[in-house]
Design a protein around this motif. Structure first.
Motif, PDB file in Angstrom:
ATOM      1  N   MET A 345      40.398   5.143 -65.562  1.00 47.44           N
ATOM      2  CA  MET A 345      39.810   4.358 -64.475  1.00 47.44           C
ATOM      3  C   MET A 345      39.497   5.224 -63.273  1.00 47.44           C
ATOM      4  N   GLY A 346      38.386   4.915 -62.628  1.00 49.83           N
ATOM      5  CA  GLY A 346      38.015   5.592 -61.391  1.00 49.83           C
ATOM      6  C   GLY A 346      37.651   4.567 -60.341  1.00 49.83           C
ATOM      7  N   LEU A 347      37.594   5.020 -59.107  1.00 47.28           N
ATOM      8  CA  LEU A 347      37.312   4.113 -57.995  1.00 47.28           C
ATOM      9  C   LEU A 347      36.150   4.676 -57.176  1.00 47.28           C
ATOM     10  N   ILE A 348      35.104   3.871 -57.020  1.00 53.87           N
ATOM     11  CA  ILE A 348      33.907   4.318 -56.302  1.00 53.87           C
ATOM     12  C   ILE A 348      34.028   4.000 -54.821  1.00 53.87           C
ATOM     13  N   GLU A 349      34.577   2.841 -54.511  1.00 53.55           N
ATOM     14  CA  GLU A 349      34.831   2.549 -53.097  1.00 53.55           C
ATOM     15  C   GLU A 349      35.901   1.478 -52.949  1.00 53.55           C
ATOM     16  N   GLY A 350      36.535   1.459 -51.771  1.00 52.01           N
ATOM     17  CA  GLY A 350      37.476   0.405 -51.431  1.00 52.01           C
ATOM     18  C   GLY A 350      38.748   0.467 -52.246  1.00 52.01           C
ATOM     19  N   ALA A 351      39.157  -0.700 -52.712  1.00 57.21           N
ATOM     20  CA  ALA A 351      40.446  -0.816 -53.389  1.00 57.21           C
ATOM     21  C   ALA A 351      40.260  -1.560 -54.710  1.00 57.21           C
ATOM     22  N   TYR A 352      41.266  -1.468 -55.574  1.00 54.19           N
ATOM     23  CA  TYR A 352      41.246  -2.148 -56.878  1.00 54.19           C
ATOM     24  C   TYR A 352      42.367  -3.188 -56.859  1.00 54.19           C
ATOM     25  N   ASP A 353      42.079  -4.355 -57.441  1.00 54.06           N
ATOM     26  CA  ASP A 353      43.002  -5.466 -57.209  1.00 54.06           C
ATOM     27  C   ASP A 353      44.342  -5.374 -57.933  1.00 54.06           C
ATOM     28  N   ALA A 354      44.516  -4.372 -58.813  1.00 50.29           N
ATOM     29  CA  ALA A 354      45.834  -4.237 -59.461  1.00 50.29           C
ATOM     30  C   ALA A 354      46.675  -3.154 -58.802  1.00 50.29           C
ATOM     31  N   LYS A 355      46.073  -2.445 -57.857  1.00 46.06           N
ATOM     32  CA  LYS A 355      46.759  -1.255 -57.341  1.00 46.06           C
ATOM     33  C   LYS A 355      46.727  -1.213 -55.819  1.00 46.06           C
ATOM     34  N   THR A 356      47.824  -0.744 -55.278  1.00 51.26           N
ATOM     35  CA  THR A 356      47.904  -0.580 -53.839  1.00 51.26           C
ATOM     36  C   THR A 356      46.956   0.537 -53.400  1.00 51.26           C
ATOM     37  N   ALA A 357      46.211   0.259 -52.333  1.00 54.27           N
ATOM     38  CA  ALA A 357      45.247   1.254 -51.841  1.00 54.27           C
ATOM     39  C   ALA A 357      45.972   2.274 -50.963  1.00 54.27           C
ATOM     40  N   GLY A 358      45.204   3.241 -50.482  1.00 56.22           N
ATOM     41  CA  GLY A 358      45.728   4.171 -49.484  1.00 56.22           C
ATOM     42  C   GLY A 358      46.302   5.420 -50.101  1.00 56.22           C
ATOM     43  N   GLU A 359      46.638   6.358 -49.202  1.00 56.47           N
ATOM     44  CA  GLU A 359      47.053   7.676 -49.640  1.00 56.47           C
ATOM     45  C   GLU A 359      48.234   7.610 -50.628  1.00 56.47           C
ATOM     46  N   GLY A 360      48.116   8.391 -51.676  1.00 53.69           N
ATOM     47  CA  GLY A 360      49.173   8.391 -52.683  1.00 53.69           C
ATOM     48  C   GLY A 360      49.002   7.259 -53.677  1.00 53.69           C
ATOM     49  N   GLY A 361      48.015   6.394 -53.443  1.00 54.41           N
ATOM     50  CA  GLY A 361      47.753   5.291 -54.361  1.00 54.41           C
ATOM     51  C   GLY A 361      46.527   5.579 -55.211  1.00 54.41           C
TER      52      GLY A 361
END
Ligand SMILES: O=C(O)Cc1cc(O)ccc1O
Ligand SMILES: [Fe+2]
Length: 441
Positions: A345-361
């Protein structure tokens, strides 16, 4: 440089549709009428076929194009081996397949002068390029435009920008691709990537298997998910360049180079269905539950590369685009699960609803690998939040994630397994999930 590229990009026109028999000419009259290979092709061009599938594959899957070019591709000197840099190819044997959940931060900054090709960094993959099965996951981070040309005999390249745009100059014409869009360069098609911004970062799925196609829609009906008309192929554009041009060819896992005396991006007209294309993920027509339960993510399949077994993809490209969540009495984020398929899985922008966002996430430009049967799902914070949330209709519009889901486990490259940007404490996101069991109800 990038301002000119942006101006060029604004003026481009496209051909619409997926898998169509397109045709395009940069100079009127360059395409022969009613035959592919006349005794003398129009305007003194050379006629050449590019076959992406075997001649004999069923018509519905057959991919080939006819190119009308200033010089035939055959007019080139010998290729010699060149350094593979940070590119690796299946079979992946540098490490053993790992049952652990792995997650990476974004790639570090590349040295000055790194172009798209030099900036390609292979994370891992499966299969065997010489058998035309399997796939590789690459990341790229570039700060310089290519002044060389690249083609990949090993597979098609699905490019998923995360930061900064690319203007792809291909044999078929030009395609600009920006974050939230994807571009596909078919097997063997030559291109160079010019930067639309000062740097560019993103992901690439190199698919050694059958070309990506749209998934069947079954009971969904005749419309929905990625609609065929939203795919855009380039219109013909050619470079008439005489003089030394470096051409790099990825072949069975190695890079080979040759210096041509002309640009091979010299196609004046073409027709066919083995063509590069562009798709804007914001056009995805999302399907989901309007009653209860979290649907399996196959409902978000944008493109699939089928294998010989019906329903079992070599690799699927799945996008998690903005959508409404309305499920009643439902744990709405992705569920806990173990999957026979392997998920990058990769993230293009923002946050993903199963995972905590932010540094180290799970951060944009980062990625996670949940290999065959590895247990994963919502992290602790997400579980606690979503199991207590009030279930009003909720618009999920603060993120854009994607998945390359493949039938075979992926093996990380040595550089990925030992990377400094590999998160060491990823398992901890699932620690502290408290027991709530009450046998008496
Ligand atoms: O986050 C994941 O692991 C991907 C995923 C998303 C989803 O909605 C359901 C299952 C699944 O594997
Ligand atoms: Fe999953």
């Amino acid at each position: 440089m990038s301002r000119d590229a942006r101006k060029t990009a604004e003026l481009l026109t496209y051909l619409s549709g997926f898998g169509n028999e397109h045709s395009s000419e940069a100079v009127p009259g360059a395409l022969p009428v009613a035959r592919n290979s006349p005794q003398r092709a129009p305007l003194g061009l050379y006629a050449e076929q590019l076959s992406g599938t075997a001649f004999t594959e069923p018509r519905a899957q057959n991919r080939r194009s006819w190119l009308y070019r200033i010089r035939p591709s055959a007019a080139h000197p010998a290729f010699t081996r060149t350094d593979n840099g940070t590119i690796r190819t299946g079979p992946f044997t540098e490490t053993v397949p790992d049952p652990n959940r792995l997650r990476w931060n974004p790639l570090p900054e590349p040295p000055e002068g790194t172009d798209f090709l030099a900036g390609l960094w292979t994370l891992g993959g499966n299969g065997d390029a010489t058998q035309r099965t399997g796939m590789a996951v690459h990341l790229y981070h570039a700060n310089s435009s290519m002044d060389r040309v690249f083609s990949d005999a090993d597979g098609e390249l699905l490019i998923v920008p995360e930061r900064g745009g690319l203007l792809l100059h291909t044999e078929f014409g030009r395609l600009p691709v920006e974050p939230a869009q994807i571009a596909l360069v078919p097997r063997g098609v030559r291109f160079r990537a010019e930067l639309l911004d000062t740097s560019a970062r993103g992901y690439v799925c190199e698919n050694y298997g059958a070309p990506f196609r749209l998934p069947d829609l079954g009971p969904i009906g005749a419309n929905g998910l990625a609609n065929a008309r939203d795919f855009q192929a380039p219109t013909a554009a050619y470079e008439d360049v005489e003089g030394p041009v470096e051409v790099v060819n990825k072949f069975c896992g190695n890079l080979w180079t040759a210096t041509y005396d002309h640009s091979p991006l010299d196609v004046v007209a073409w027709h066919g269905n083995h063509v590069p294309y562009l798709y804007d993920l914001r056009r995805f027509n999302v399907m989901g539950t309007i009653s209860y339960d979290h649907p399996d993510p196959s409902i978000f399949t944008v493109l699939t590369s089928p294998s010989d077994t019906p329903g079992l993809a070599g690799v699927d490209f799945v996008a998690f685009t903005p959508r409404w969540l309305v499920g009643e009495d439902t744990f709405r984020p992705p569920y806990f699960h173990r999957n026979v398929m392997s998920e990058y899985m990769g993230l293009i922008e923002g946050a993903y609803d199963a995972k905590t966002a932010g540094e180290g996430g799970f951060v944009p430009g980062g990625g996670s690998l949940h290999n065959m049967m590895s247990a994963h799902g919502p992290d602790r914070e997400t579980f606690d939040r979503a199991s207590a949330a009030e279930l009003r209709p909720q618009k999920l519009d603060d993120g854009l994630a994607f998945m390359f889901e493949t039938r075979w486990p992926m093996t990380a490259t040595a550089q990925a397994a030992r990377a400094e940007h590999l998160q060491q404490a990823y398992d901890d996101v699932w620690s502290g999930l408290r027991r709530h069991f009450r046998p008496a109800g």
